[in-house]
Design an enzyme around this catalytic site. Structure first.
Site, short mmCIF file in Angstrom:
data_model
loop_
_atom_site.label_atom_id
_atom_site.label_comp_id
_atom_site.label_asym_id
_atom_site.label_seq_id
_atom_site.Cartn_x
_atom_site.Cartn_y
_atom_site.Cartn_z
N HIS A 1 -4.98 -11.68 15.93
CA HIS A 1 -4.63 -10.73 16.99
C HIS A 1 -5.89 -9.99 17.40
O HIS A 1 -6.96 -10.25 16.86
CB HIS A 1 -3.46 -9.81 16.63
CG HIS A 1 -3.72 -8.78 15.58
ND1 HIS A 1 -3.43 -8.97 14.26
CD2 HIS A 1 -4.24 -7.52 15.66
CE1 HIS A 1 -3.75 -7.88 13.58
NE2 HIS A 1 -4.25 -6.99 14.40
N HIS B 1 -7.02 -6.79 17.27
CA HIS B 1 -7.68 -5.70 16.53
C HIS B 1 -8.94 -6.20 15.83
O HIS B 1 -9.04 -7.37 15.48
CB HIS B 1 -6.73 -5.11 15.48
CG HIS B 1 -5.64 -4.25 16.07
ND1 HIS B 1 -4.51 -3.90 15.36
CD2 HIS B 1 -5.51 -3.67 17.29
CE1 HIS B 1 -3.74 -3.14 16.12
NE2 HIS B 1 -4.31 -2.99 17.29
N ASP C 1 -10.06 -6.02 12.88
CA ASP C 1 -10.01 -6.68 11.57
C ASP C 1 -9.75 -8.19 11.73
O ASP C 1 -9.91 -8.96 10.78
CB ASP C 1 -8.97 -6.03 10.63
CG ASP C 1 -7.57 -5.96 11.19
OD1 ASP C 1 -7.42 -5.97 12.42
OD2 ASP C 1 -6.62 -5.89 10.39
N HIS D 1 3.39 -6.06 14.72
CA HIS D 1 2.24 -5.17 14.50
C HIS D 1 1.49 -4.94 15.82
O HIS D 1 1.04 -3.85 16.11
CB HIS D 1 1.34 -5.81 13.44
CG HIS D 1 0.01 -5.16 13.29
ND1 HIS D 1 -0.16 -3.94 12.70
CD2 HIS D 1 -1.24 -5.57 13.68
CE1 HIS D 1 -1.45 -3.62 12.70
NE2 HIS D 1 -2.12 -4.59 13.31
N ASN E 1 -1.01 0.88 10.27
CA ASN E 1 -1.33 1.27 11.64
C ASN E 1 -0.29 0.71 12.61
O ASN E 1 -0.26 -0.49 12.86
CB ASN E 1 -2.74 0.76 11.97
CG ASN E 1 -3.09 0.96 13.44
OD1 ASN E 1 -2.40 1.68 14.18
ND2 ASN E 1 -4.15 0.33 13.88
ZN ZN Z 1 -4.72 -5.42 10.41
#
Ligand code: ZN
Length: 253
Positions: free
Chosen positions: A100, A102, A104, A163, A194
């Protein structure tokens, strides 16, 4: 939190990034553990609220090079990760998928691309990376896609929002490994983490779709934390139920 944000914050606060990094002193910078056969989980850390937070990625060794899912969250660990893979398996990483947008998951795209790795994400992820100025993959797929690298087969699957609205999972049918990324919380997670960009309403439906599609995984790998338990998916559903109850109660007040 993106590294540049940590660095900016450190500058604003007048302290050095090294001071922040020292909070991770008790944690190794990079951990690599075998999952099963040719599958390995790597973990790097970022400091968040003065606590080291781990993030998991995975790599799989094939006869035609190494496939990587997500990169190191800690950008200083991307080179050590590649070095360690090469030293251990005498092979190079040839393909990486970010699951995804983000940092990370997307943060290693530029680094890996410069190293000659073919980087991929879904089109949805690419669009969000552009929108939020995250690193972008070189290639994209527009629908669920089956990849073949050497004798290894795996497929990308988008079950719906959770998420984030673009979070995909990767399924390895032969070894029955479900790489869940941040759509799945670890079995020992105490909260949903988050949820700034999460769709809490649709997340449970997304997970149920995932369960139906891959009913008997041998391994389930969450984006953060312990990856040794197959309860991770069910536990994520439980956390979502609890979160819903809490929100309903707050709403009644
Ligand atoms: Zn993550």
């Amino acid at each position: 939190m993106p590294t540049r944000m940590i660095k900016t914050m450190a500058l604003l606060l007048g302290i050095s990034a090294t001071t922040l990094a020292s909070a991770t002193e008790n944690k190794p910078a990079l951990e690599i553990k075998q999952l099963t056969g040719d599958f390995y989980i790597f973990t790097t850390y970022q400091v968040y609220n003065n606590q080291p937070v781990p993030a998991n990625g995975m790599y799989v060794v094939t006869d035609k090079g190494v496939v990587m899912l997500d990169g190191a969250w800690d950008p200083t660990q991307n080179q050590p990760l590649l070095d360690s893979i090469e030293a251990r398996h005498h092979k190079k990483v040839v393909l990486e998928i970010g699951t995804h947008y983000h940092s990370d998951r997307s943060g290693a795209f530029d680094f890996l691309r410069k190293k000659g790795v073919k980087t991929y994400s879904s089109l949805k992820t690419l669009e969000l990376c552009k929108e939020f100025k995250e690193h972008e993959a070189e290639f994209y797929f527009t629908k669920d896609t089956t990849f073949h690298v050497g004798k290894l087969e795996f497929e990308t699957y988008y079950a719906g929002p959770g998420h984030t609205k673009d979070n995909i999972v990767i399924w390895f049918p032969k070894a029955k490994v479900l790489y869940g990324g941040c759509l799945i919380k670890s079995a020992d997670a105490t909260d949903l983490g988050n949820v700034q960009d999460a769709n809490l309403k649709q997340w449970p439906e997304t997970l149920k779709k995932l369960q139906q599609r891959f009913p008997e995984p041998a391994y389930i790998i969450p984006g953060h934390g312990d990856w040794s338990s197959r309860r991770a998916l069910i536990h994520t559903l439980e956390l979502l139920q609890r979160d819903k109850r809490n929100r309903n109660e707050t709403g009644k007040k």
